[in-house]
Design an enzyme around this catalytic site. Sequence first.
Site, PDB file in Angstrom:
ATOM      1  N   LYS A 183       0.846  -1.194   0.000  1.00  0.00           N
ATOM      2  CA  LYS A 183       0.000   0.000   0.000  1.00  0.00           C
ATOM      3  C   LYS A 183       0.886   1.251   0.000  1.00  0.00           C
ATOM      4  O   LYS A 183       1.726   1.418   0.879  1.00  0.00           O
ATOM      5  CB  LYS A 183      -0.898  -0.005   1.242  1.00  0.00           C
ATOM      6  CG  LYS A 183      -1.788  -1.257   1.295  1.00  0.00           C
ATOM      7  CD  LYS A 183      -2.525  -1.378   2.599  1.00  0.00           C
ATOM      8  CE  LYS A 183      -1.606  -1.700   3.751  1.00  0.00           C
ATOM      9  NZ  LYS A 183      -2.308  -2.031   5.003  1.00  0.00           N
ATOM     10  N   THR A 234      -7.769   8.837   8.926  1.00  0.00           N
ATOM     11  CA  THR A 234      -7.276   7.604   8.296  1.00  0.00           C
ATOM     12  C   THR A 234      -7.010   6.521   9.337  1.00  0.00           C
ATOM     13  O   THR A 234      -6.360   5.524   9.047  1.00  0.00           O
ATOM     14  CB  THR A 234      -5.973   7.885   7.530  1.00  0.00           C
ATOM     15  OG1 THR A 234      -5.041   8.474   8.456  1.00  0.00           O
ATOM     16  CG2 THR A 234      -6.212   8.806   6.342  1.00  0.00           C
ATOM     17  N   GLY A 236      -7.153   3.361  11.237  1.00  0.00           N
ATOM     18  CA  GLY A 236      -7.708   2.045  10.929  1.00  0.00           C
ATOM     19  C   GLY A 236      -7.857   1.756   9.435  1.00  0.00           C
ATOM     20  O   GLY A 236      -8.542   0.804   9.053  1.00  0.00           O
ATOM     21  N   THR A 237      -7.209   2.563   8.604  1.00  0.00           N
ATOM     22  CA  THR A 237      -7.314   2.341   7.152  1.00  0.00           C
ATOM     23  C   THR A 237      -6.810   0.956   6.757  1.00  0.00           C
ATOM     24  O   THR A 237      -7.444   0.249   5.972  1.00  0.00           O
ATOM     25  CB  THR A 237      -6.482   3.407   6.393  1.00  0.00           C
ATOM     26  OG1 THR A 237      -6.920   4.676   6.827  1.00  0.00           O
ATOM     27  CG2 THR A 237      -6.655   3.294   4.905  1.00  0.00           C
ATOM     28  N   GLY A 238      -5.653   0.578   7.325  1.00  0.00           N
ATOM     29  CA  GLY A 238      -5.060  -0.720   6.969  1.00  0.00           C
ATOM     30  C   GLY A 238      -5.950  -1.872   7.405  1.00  0.00           C
ATOM     31  O   GLY A 238      -6.205  -2.810   6.637  1.00  0.00           O
ATOM     32  N   CYS A 239      -6.456  -1.792   8.646  1.00  0.00           N
ATOM     33  CA  CYS A 239      -7.347  -2.844   9.165  1.00  0.00           C
ATOM     34  C   CYS A 239      -8.573  -2.947   8.266  1.00  0.00           C
ATOM     35  O   CYS A 239      -9.017  -4.029   7.899  1.00  0.00           O
ATOM     36  CB  CYS A 239      -7.840  -2.509  10.579  1.00  0.00           C
ATOM     37  SG  CYS A 239      -6.548  -2.085  11.736  1.00  0.00           S
TER      38      CYS A 239
HETATM   39  C1  LIG Z   1      -5.784  -2.591  17.914  1.00  0.00           C
HETATM   40  C2  LIG Z   1      -5.192  -1.891  16.765  1.00  0.00           C
HETATM   41  N1  LIG Z   1      -4.957  -2.564  15.623  1.00  0.00           N
HETATM   42  C3  LIG Z   1      -4.435  -1.936  14.559  1.00  0.00           C
HETATM   43  C4  LIG Z   1      -4.132  -0.606  14.600  1.00  0.00           C
HETATM   44  C5  LIG Z   1      -3.506   0.068  13.417  1.00  0.00           C
HETATM   45  O1  LIG Z   1      -4.307   1.086  12.875  1.00  0.00           O
HETATM   46  P1  LIG Z   1      -3.649   2.477  12.515  1.00  0.00           P
HETATM   47  O2  LIG Z   1      -2.453   2.211  11.690  1.00  0.00           O
HETATM   48  O3  LIG Z   1      -4.667   3.224  11.742  1.00  0.00           O
HETATM   49  O4  LIG Z   1      -3.310   3.151  13.806  1.00  0.00           O
HETATM   50  C6  LIG Z   1      -4.385   0.094  15.801  1.00  0.00           C
HETATM   51  N2  LIG Z   1      -4.096   1.399  15.927  1.00  0.00           N
HETATM   52  N3  LIG Z   1      -4.914  -0.585  16.861  1.00  0.00           N
END
Ligand SMILES: Cc1ncc(COP(=O)(O)O)c(N)n1
Length: 488
Positions: A183, A234, A236-239
């Site tokens: 990505k 953005t 949690g975009t990856g999740c």
């Molecule tokens: C529990 C958990 N899992 C994954 C992410 C990554 O998401 P981001 O890269 O957007 O902070 C996060 N912040 N928290």
Amino acid sequence: MAPTRVLVIAGSDSSGGAGLEADQKVIAAHGCYAMTATTALTAQNTKGVYGIHFVPPEFLRKQIDAVIEDVGVDVVKTGMLASAETIETIADALIHHKAKTVVIDPVMIATTGASLLPPEALDVLLARLLPLATVATPNVPEALLLLHKAEPGFELNAVRKADDLETVARAIRRLGPQWVLVKGGHCPFRRDGTAAESKRERELVVDVLVGGEGGEGEEVVVRLESEYYDSRHTHGTGCSLASAIASNLAKGMDMPSAVRAGCRYVQVGIRTAPGLGGGNGPLNHFHSVYTLPFSPGHFIDYLLERPDVAPVWKRFISHPFVLAMGDGTLPIESFKGYLIQDYLYLIHFARANALASYKASSMKDIAASAAIVTHIFREMELHIGYCGGFGISRDEMENTEEKEACTAYTRYVLDIGQSQDWLGLQVAMAPCLLGYGAIAKMLHADPRSKREGNLYWTWIENYVADDYTTAVKTGSGEWQPASPAQTA
Ligand SMILES: Cc1ncc(COP(=O)(O)O)c(N)n1
């Protein structure tokens, strides 16, 4: 059809924008069934991660086993893995359960900067989990960390052009995954595909998917380009992207289609973000979902409880005329006037239902409205008999002039029927059907109502009787949707 099942093995984000909470929203928005095995809990919001509470790996394994052994699973998606031990546990479980489709989002560092995987866990991730991936979805910093760990001599330290993304994706693919999506959101390009040097030059984001079902000659390379969109929302975009891909795969899409649709889903999620929190806010996970504002079968409850409808409805059903019928104080002349107007009203009401037959799109609805017309015809004969008891003749009724209120409401209904569709017409007629039912029910139950010697009590009883309450139920559309288990 039973929904396809996606198991997410990841950490919880208390702010709901990333991690398991986001995953479940995304999976639900895709019409799939989400299940979870929790690696860790985080105390987190849009500004940072304030604590991590690790779930013991044995307990995590219990969750995975419990879910797969009973409900089963179509696709497994992993997110924050928390520790090397957890990764070992997950790899063992995936092998044990012969998980077929596995989406691995190698989450390492939160956007807000917190570490979500200790550096020493990278070796285990490389050795145990990546080879099990149907698709791995690293962003550029994660991909480079993995590559430098796996191949200390790996020559690339930064992505300067779109071709570099392809080099990175191919190199990760050599580490085991069938497909790799790199990505490019962290390194936007100028329109000509070279690295943007300043904020103003950020024009294009490129994601690269490389993979295939196997065999050297069959490599598929897909470049997905999208306009750069400057947003702080953005989180949690990856999740969300990995869960969208997992859902699309669960629904049977091939990998390039699943990834393309997933990227579109996330882009719109960012563009329509709700703007929550003071930091890196969450996406809009539900932009693609049309939701009913009411529980099926309860449209009328919803309508009558709406703040813009409730006060009007209350004034309507507790009109002084109505209340005077309840306590028997309504002057008889007023009631007689109403009976005559009601007769004139019923003529137009029959006409409106005939119009509903014309507007209906199915034979069933055409017949239902036609049946109401003939029912009204019979009712009018009864009405004439009832009026006779008050000394009013058919002639007198037919020769009385319509009052303004009767003209206003009936012509409103007919105008709506002319200019709008079947549903519009039904809603315009609803206050009559529902109002009589609600008024009679209210007066009948009210202890202040006068039963004995109340001239109007038969009228009230008439509209709480079974045939009328059944008509109200039918008219309110109180149907219940069948569950998939019943229809399967
Ligand atoms: C529990 C958990 N899992 C994954 C992410 C990554 O998401 P981001 O890269 O957007 O902070 C996060 N912040 N928290």
